[in-house]
Scaffold this motif. Structure first.
Motif, PDB file in Angstrom:
ATOM      1  N   MET A 124      68.992   8.572 -32.133  1.00 40.50           N
ATOM      2  CA  MET A 124      68.023   9.586 -32.578  1.00 40.50           C
ATOM      3  C   MET A 124      67.492   9.239 -33.968  1.00 40.50           C
ATOM      4  SD  MET A 124      69.461  13.177 -31.105  1.00 40.50           S
ATOM      5  CE  MET A 124      71.204  13.054 -30.924  1.00 40.50           C
ATOM      6  N   ARG A 125      68.381   8.759 -34.836  1.00 41.41           N
ATOM      7  CA  ARG A 125      67.931   8.351 -36.191  1.00 41.41           C
ATOM      8  C   ARG A 125      66.907   7.223 -36.089  1.00 41.41           C
ATOM      9  NH1 ARG A 125      73.450   8.822 -37.362  1.00 41.41           N
ATOM     10  NH2 ARG A 125      73.854  10.726 -38.532  1.00 41.41           N
ATOM     11  N   TYR A 126      67.190   6.240 -35.231  1.00 42.05           N
ATOM     12  CA  TYR A 126      66.256   5.115 -35.090  1.00 42.05           C
ATOM     13  C   TYR A 126      64.893   5.621 -34.606  1.00 42.05           C
ATOM     14  CZ  TYR A 126      70.669   2.450 -34.886  1.00 42.05           C
ATOM     15  OH  TYR A 126      71.915   1.944 -35.130  1.00 42.05           O
ATOM     16  N   ALA A 127      64.944   6.556 -33.657  1.00 38.06           N
ATOM     17  CA  ALA A 127      63.680   7.082 -33.115  1.00 38.06           C
ATOM     18  C   ALA A 127      62.893   7.807 -34.208  1.00 38.06           C
ATOM     19  CB  ALA A 127      63.966   8.022 -31.943  1.00 38.06           C
ATOM     20  N   LEU A 128      63.591   8.596 -34.999  1.00 38.19           N
ATOM     21  CA  LEU A 128      62.907   9.338 -36.069  1.00 38.19           C
ATOM     22  C   LEU A 128      62.343   8.372 -37.108  1.00 38.19           C
ATOM     23  CD1 LEU A 128      65.473  12.259 -36.364  1.00 38.19           C
ATOM     24  CD2 LEU A 128      63.101  12.488 -35.595  1.00 38.19           C
ATOM     25  N   GLU A 129      63.097   7.353 -37.458  1.00 43.52           N
ATOM     26  CA  GLU A 129      62.585   6.405 -38.469  1.00 43.52           C
ATOM     27  C   GLU A 129      61.453   5.558 -37.891  1.00 43.52           C
ATOM     28  OE1 GLU A 129      66.103   4.135 -39.554  1.00 43.52           O
ATOM     29  OE2 GLU A 129      65.536   2.459 -38.265  1.00 43.52           O
ATOM     30  N   ALA A 130      61.421   5.395 -36.565  1.00 42.61           N
ATOM     31  CA  ALA A 130      60.343   4.612 -35.946  1.00 42.61           C
ATOM     32  C   ALA A 130      59.100   5.456 -35.687  1.00 42.61           C
ATOM     33  CB  ALA A 130      60.837   3.996 -34.632  1.00 42.61           C
ATOM     34  N   GLY A 131      59.141   6.728 -36.079  1.00 39.98           N
ATOM     35  CA  GLY A 131      57.936   7.559 -36.002  1.00 39.98           C
ATOM     36  C   GLY A 131      57.711   8.248 -34.670  1.00 39.98           C
ATOM     37  N   VAL A 132      58.805   8.571 -33.954  1.00 37.24           N
ATOM     38  CA  VAL A 132      58.629   9.276 -32.677  1.00 37.24           C
ATOM     39  C   VAL A 132      57.867  10.586 -32.918  1.00 37.24           C
ATOM     40  CG1 VAL A 132      60.808  10.607 -32.784  1.00 37.24           C
ATOM     41  CG2 VAL A 132      59.875   9.936 -30.571  1.00 37.24           C
ATOM     42  N   LYS A 133      56.933  10.885 -32.020  1.00 32.47           N
ATOM     43  CA  LYS A 133      56.125  12.088 -32.228  1.00 32.47           C
ATOM     44  C   LYS A 133      56.951  13.350 -31.993  1.00 32.47           C
ATOM     45  CE  LYS A 133      52.341   9.819 -32.950  1.00 32.47           C
ATOM     46  NZ  LYS A 133      52.160   9.435 -34.334  1.00 32.47           N
ATOM     47  N   ARG A 134      57.804  13.278 -30.977  1.00 32.52           N
ATOM     48  CA  ARG A 134      58.695  14.412 -30.666  1.00 32.52           C
ATOM     49  C   ARG A 134      59.997  13.848 -30.140  1.00 32.52           C
ATOM     50  NH1 ARG A 134      56.733  19.437 -28.161  1.00 32.52           N
ATOM     51  NH2 ARG A 134      58.686  19.229 -27.001  1.00 32.52           N
ATOM     52  N   LEU A 135      61.076  14.497 -30.477  1.00 33.33           N
ATOM     53  CA  LEU A 135      62.381  14.088 -29.948  1.00 33.33           C
ATOM     54  C   LEU A 135      63.015  15.335 -29.344  1.00 33.33           C
ATOM     55  CD1 LEU A 135      64.864  12.358 -29.539  1.00 33.33           C
ATOM     56  CD2 LEU A 135      65.328  12.466 -31.979  1.00 33.33           C
TER      57      LEU A 135
ATOM     58  N   ARG B  24      69.491  20.043 -39.037  1.00 31.13           N
ATOM     59  CA  ARG B  24      69.656  20.046 -40.497  1.00 31.13           C
ATOM     60  C   ARG B  24      69.873  18.627 -41.041  1.00 31.13           C
ATOM     61  NH1 ARG B  24      74.547  22.870 -41.040  1.00 31.13           N
ATOM     62  NH2 ARG B  24      75.438  20.803 -40.832  1.00 31.13           N
ATOM     63  N   ASP B  25      70.749  17.857 -40.377  1.00 33.71           N
ATOM     64  CA  ASP B  25      71.164  16.588 -40.980  1.00 33.71           C
ATOM     65  C   ASP B  25      70.429  15.355 -40.451  1.00 33.71           C
ATOM     66  OD1 ASP B  25      72.889  18.293 -42.139  1.00 33.71           O
ATOM     67  OD2 ASP B  25      74.698  17.140 -41.742  1.00 33.71           O
ATOM     68  N   LEU B  26      70.003  15.421 -39.186  1.00 35.56           N
ATOM     69  CA  LEU B  26      69.340  14.228 -38.643  1.00 35.56           C
ATOM     70  C   LEU B  26      67.845  14.241 -38.913  1.00 35.56           C
ATOM     71  CD1 LEU B  26      71.960  13.479 -37.051  1.00 35.56           C
ATOM     72  CD2 LEU B  26      70.434  12.712 -35.257  1.00 35.56           C
ATOM     73  N   ASP B  27      67.279  15.413 -38.902  1.00 35.87           N
ATOM     74  CA  ASP B  27      65.811  15.512 -38.990  1.00 35.87           C
ATOM     75  C   ASP B  27      65.458  16.379 -40.196  1.00 35.87           C
ATOM     76  OD1 ASP B  27      63.178  15.225 -38.306  1.00 35.87           O
ATOM     77  OD2 ASP B  27      63.192  16.838 -36.820  1.00 35.87           O
ATOM     78  N   SER B  28      65.706  15.846 -41.377  1.00 38.28           N
ATOM     79  CA  SER B  28      65.578  16.707 -42.554  1.00 38.28           C
ATOM     80  C   SER B  28      64.274  16.495 -43.310  1.00 38.28           C
ATOM     81  CB  SER B  28      66.768  16.464 -43.485  1.00 38.28           C
ATOM     82  OG  SER B  28      66.900  15.066 -43.698  1.00 38.28           O
ATOM     83  N   GLY B  29      63.356  15.690 -42.752  1.00 35.06           N
ATOM     84  CA  GLY B  29      62.085  15.433 -43.440  1.00 35.06           C
ATOM     85  C   GLY B  29      61.192  16.659 -43.453  1.00 35.06           C
ATOM     86  N   PRO B  30      60.054  16.572 -44.155  1.00 35.39           N
ATOM     87  CA  PRO B  30      59.161  17.732 -44.227  1.00 35.39           C
ATOM     88  C   PRO B  30      58.559  18.098 -42.866  1.00 35.39           C
ATOM     89  CG  PRO B  30      58.188  15.793 -45.301  1.00 35.39           C
ATOM     90  CD  PRO B  30      59.571  15.426 -44.912  1.00 35.39           C
ATOM     91  N   GLU B  31      58.312  17.076 -42.037  1.00 36.70           N
ATOM     92  CA  GLU B  31      57.786  17.370 -40.695  1.00 36.70           C
ATOM     93  C   GLU B  31      58.929  17.309 -39.700  1.00 36.70           C
ATOM     94  OE1 GLU B  31      54.434  15.453 -38.965  1.00 36.70           O
ATOM     95  OE2 GLU B  31      53.490  15.277 -40.945  1.00 36.70           O
ATOM     96  N   ARG B  32      59.000  18.328 -38.867  1.00 37.46           N
ATOM     97  CA  ARG B  32      60.123  18.408 -37.924  1.00 37.46           C
ATOM     98  C   ARG B  32      59.753  17.764 -36.590  1.00 37.46           C
ATOM     99  NH1 ARG B  32      65.044  20.127 -39.822  1.00 37.46           N
ATOM    100  NH2 ARG B  32      64.618  20.969 -41.872  1.00 37.46           N
ATOM    101  N   HIS B  33      60.625  16.925 -36.069  1.00 36.85           N
ATOM    102  CA  HIS B  33      60.352  16.252 -34.795  1.00 36.85           C
ATOM    103  C   HIS B  33      61.424  16.505 -33.755  1.00 36.85           C
ATOM    104  CE1 HIS B  33      57.103  13.987 -36.671  1.00 36.85           C
ATOM    105  NE2 HIS B  33      57.907  13.832 -37.704  1.00 36.85           N
ATOM    106  N   LEU B  34      62.654  16.757 -34.207  1.00 36.21           N
ATOM    107  CA  LEU B  34      63.771  16.901 -33.266  1.00 36.21           C
ATOM    108  C   LEU B  34      63.855  18.358 -32.791  1.00 36.21           C
ATOM    109  CD1 LEU B  34      67.305  15.381 -33.724  1.00 36.21           C
ATOM    110  CD2 LEU B  34      67.011  17.686 -32.822  1.00 36.21           C
ATOM    111  N   ILE B  35      63.720  18.550 -31.489  1.00 37.09           N
ATOM    112  CA  ILE B  35      63.740  19.916 -30.948  1.00 37.09           C
ATOM    113  C   ILE B  35      64.839  20.028 -29.882  1.00 37.09           C
ATOM    114  CG2 ILE B  35      62.348  21.751 -29.900  1.00 37.09           C
ATOM    115  CD1 ILE B  35      59.874  20.309 -30.794  1.00 37.09           C
ATOM    116  N   PRO B  36      65.870  20.819 -30.143  1.00 34.68           N
ATOM    117  CA  PRO B  36      66.918  20.989 -29.137  1.00 34.68           C
ATOM    118  C   PRO B  36      66.587  22.132 -28.163  1.00 34.68           C
ATOM    119  CG  PRO B  36      67.637  21.851 -31.272  1.00 34.68           C
ATOM    120  CD  PRO B  36      66.202  21.462 -31.423  1.00 34.68           C
ATOM    121  N   PHE B  37      67.058  21.980 -26.939  1.00 36.95           N
ATOM    122  CA  PHE B  37      66.885  23.017 -25.913  1.00 36.95           C
ATOM    123  C   PHE B  37      68.227  23.223 -25.215  1.00 36.95           C
ATOM    124  CE2 PHE B  37      62.782  20.929 -26.323  1.00 36.95           C
ATOM    125  CZ  PHE B  37      61.893  21.979 -26.369  1.00 36.95           C
TER     126      PHE B  37
END
Ligand code: SF4
Length: 589
Positions: free
Chosen positions: A362-373, A401-414
């Motif tokens: 998930m960290r790799y995806a966020l750093e690679a600019g995934v639009k949504r996770l 809180r810890d994996l997706d802490s940037g100003p824009e939120r991409h990680l969405i749990p369901f």
């Protein structure tokens, strides 16, 4: 309007859902359909396209979506007016057990001499029970039925050199005296080269029958035209409740190995879809399943594709792979089904990977600019108790809180329950005691009857040693409530939307208790009367229960459907189809 040789009908989950009071709960919160499950299976389009290539005319009629779109639409009248040589009805997902059989009954009522065939995963599992019913003539079994359906159509329309019934593979039928015929599932193609999965058939057929309304896959599709690209039939994994697992494919469909679409063809399917739709294309199946080489070839073939794409991963991936994914399809969304925070529960479910590598993914995806996770968690797993469900929600907070802490939120749990039914053919269904499960329904008829129960608690076909039906329902609402508040806190949903979701959950909980009270009454007439009285509130609580369905949507801008290009595409297709015939006419004259 031209008559079709084969009309493929897709029924709603419960035929008379517009009249019945059923609190469906969050059974469809995480799929594009409403609880009526109006989306028809992708096999409808592959069968239709395959048959059209062989000279048959096929029409798809999505009765479910038409019933949803208009209270005035009368499916019975439409069935009466149709005059195909054969009716085909999907019973792919078991939640259609009620609607599909009722639609079959109506076909027989108005067209007693027109054969009715069934197909799909659940049909394959329940083939004998199906063909013993008076409304069903044939069941075509297996995960790939294009060729057996073609052979059956040739037989039923007395085409030249048509095969006899007992020469058709994958077929079950019964004679009027009840004698059952079951031919082996010998048609199980090793790959998906024989099908075309780019929806060009749909574009042509919409124009031919001048009937866009019947081809629409689900309510709201025109505003959010998500489509699927099929990379595989089968799976290498064995998730315990999955009817699409390796064990289920082997036991039910006689498939020993997955059938893959050639990676270059898969990339071309996606590009073809983009000619008429700007909606996201969901690539079904983890592209790494067939191996590194397959993934590499696919990524090379799709390199530079700019449309929105949804990719799913079945386990952890390394940084290099994620980077290549991001570079090939920069407008990408990633879906991961983690199922639970607990490594023990996940292993018991059949997914033995650990948290650390999947968090790295998930960290790799966020750093690679995934639009949504999108990260999915489920309720109703082996070894999962009430506290474990709530601990999963705490884990969701950790991820946000810890994996997706940037100003824009991409990680969405369901989080959502395994509902309404665990799949027949899945390891758990075949061996419930071994995995700690108990089933309330086993046969097709039992599932058909379960579907018209007044709340999803009574519809559920299972409970586990760790969560009974009441606890599945209660933990679902509690987890939904907590996760919704967390999403609002971390800015993933707007406060107003979170308040509306919370109000729906509170209301659904109250209604579940109200239905329980009604069900405890002995007087059947009074029960029915009270259930009718709560119907307006039940209908209101039926969509987007534990999260807003729109949370699943990838943001789109501009026109969703490219109608002028779809029209051009249609004309090109016609020319391409006519041109070879003209050439051979010239040669033969
Ligand atoms: S849920 Fe598991 S077994 Fe089923 S298709 Fe997905 S990865 Fe395969």
């Amino acid at each position: 309007m031209p008559h079709a040789d084969l009309v493929l009908l897709h029924a709603p989950s419960v035929y008379d859902f517009r009249r019945k009071s059923i609190l469906y709960g969050p059974v469809s919160d995480l799929v594009p359909s409403t609880p009526v499950f109006e989306m028809y299976p992708i096999g409808f389009t592959t069968i239709a396209e395959y048959l059209e290539r062989q000279g048959f005319r096929v029409r798809i009629v999505n009765l479910a979506v038409r019933m949803l779109n208009s209270d005035r639409f009368d499916p019975e009248k439409l069935i009466q007016k149709l005059h195909p040589a054969v009716f085909g009805i999907d019973l792919h997902w078991l939640p259609h057990a009620h609607g599909a059989l009722e639609v079959a009954r109506l076909c027989k009522k108005y067209h007693p001499d027109v054969p009715v065939m069934f197909g799909g995963f659940s049909s394959t599992y329940y083939h004998e029970e199906l063909v013993r019913r008076p409304e069903v003539d044939f069941c075509v079994r297996g995960d790939s039925t294009e060729l057996p359906v073609l052979r059956l159509m040739q037989h039923l329309t007395h085409a030249p050199q048509a095969p006899a019934l007992d020469e058709i593979p994958n077929l079950t039928w019964s004679e009027p005296d009840g004698t059952l015929h079951v031919s082996e599932i010998t048609y199980s193609p090793p790959n998906l080269d024989h099908v075309l999965i780019d929806y060009s058939y749909v574009v042509r057929a919409v124009a031919r029958y001048r009937d866009l309304a019947s081809f629409v896959p689900f309510k709201g599709w025109l505003g959010y035209p998500i489509t699927a690209a099929l990379s595989v039939r089968g799976c290498t994994h064995n998730c315990r409740t999955c009817g699409g697992s390796a064990a289920a494919f082997a036991g039910t469909h006689n498939r020993r190995r997955p059938a893959y679409r050639a990676p270059e063809d898969l990339a071309q399917d996606i590009r073809n879809i983009a000619r008429f739709s700007k909606g996201p294309v969901f690539i079904l199946g983890d592209i790494r399943q067939p191996g590194e080489e397959y993934a590499d070839r696919f990524l090379r073939a799709i390199q530079g594709y700019e449309g929105p794409v949804i990719v799913e991963l079945f386990d952890a991936a390394d940084r290099d792979f994620i980077r290549r994914l991001a570079s090939a399809m920069p407008n990408w969304t990633l879906e991961i089904s983690l199922e639970t925070h607990s490594e023990e529960v996940r292993a018991a479910f059949g997914r033995p990977y650990k948290n650390a590598p999947i968090e790295d993914t998930m960290r790799y995806a966020l750093e690679a600019g995934v639009k949504r996770l999108d990260v999915f968690f489920m309720i109703g797993l082996p070894k999962q108790d009430y506290q474990s469900v709530l601990d999963t929600v705490d884990y969701c907070e950790y991820l946000m809180r810890d994996l997706d802490s940037g100003p824009e939120r991409h990680l969405i749990p369901f989080i959502s329950p395994l509902a309404p039914f665990l799949d027949p053919g899945s390891p758990v269904f075949e061996n419930p005691e071994r995995y700690g499960y108990h089933f309330f329904a086993r046969t097709l008829e039992e599932h058909r009857q379960a579907l018209v129960q007044p709340s999803w608690k009574y519809v559920l076909n299972y409970e586990t040693q760790w969560l009974n039906r009441d606890q599945i329902v209660d933990s679902t609402y509690e987890a939904g409530l907590r996760l919704n508040r967390l999403k609002a806190h971390y800015g993933l949903v707007e406060m107003g939307q979170a308040e509306r979701t919370e109000a729906r959950i509170v209301k659904a909980r109250r209604l579940i208790a109200q239905v329980d009270d009604i069900m405890s009454l002995e007087d059947e007439g009074r029960r029915a009367k009270l259930l009718r009285a709560v119907k307006p509130q039940v209908d209101d609580a039926n969509v987007s229960t534990v999260c807003d369905k729109a949370e699943l949507n990838v943001p789109l801008t501009g026109l969703r459907l490219n109608l002028p290009r779809a029209a051009c595409f249609f004309i090109e297709q016609m020319i391409e189809r006519l041109w070879p015939r003209t050439q051979s006419d010239v040669v033969s004259s």
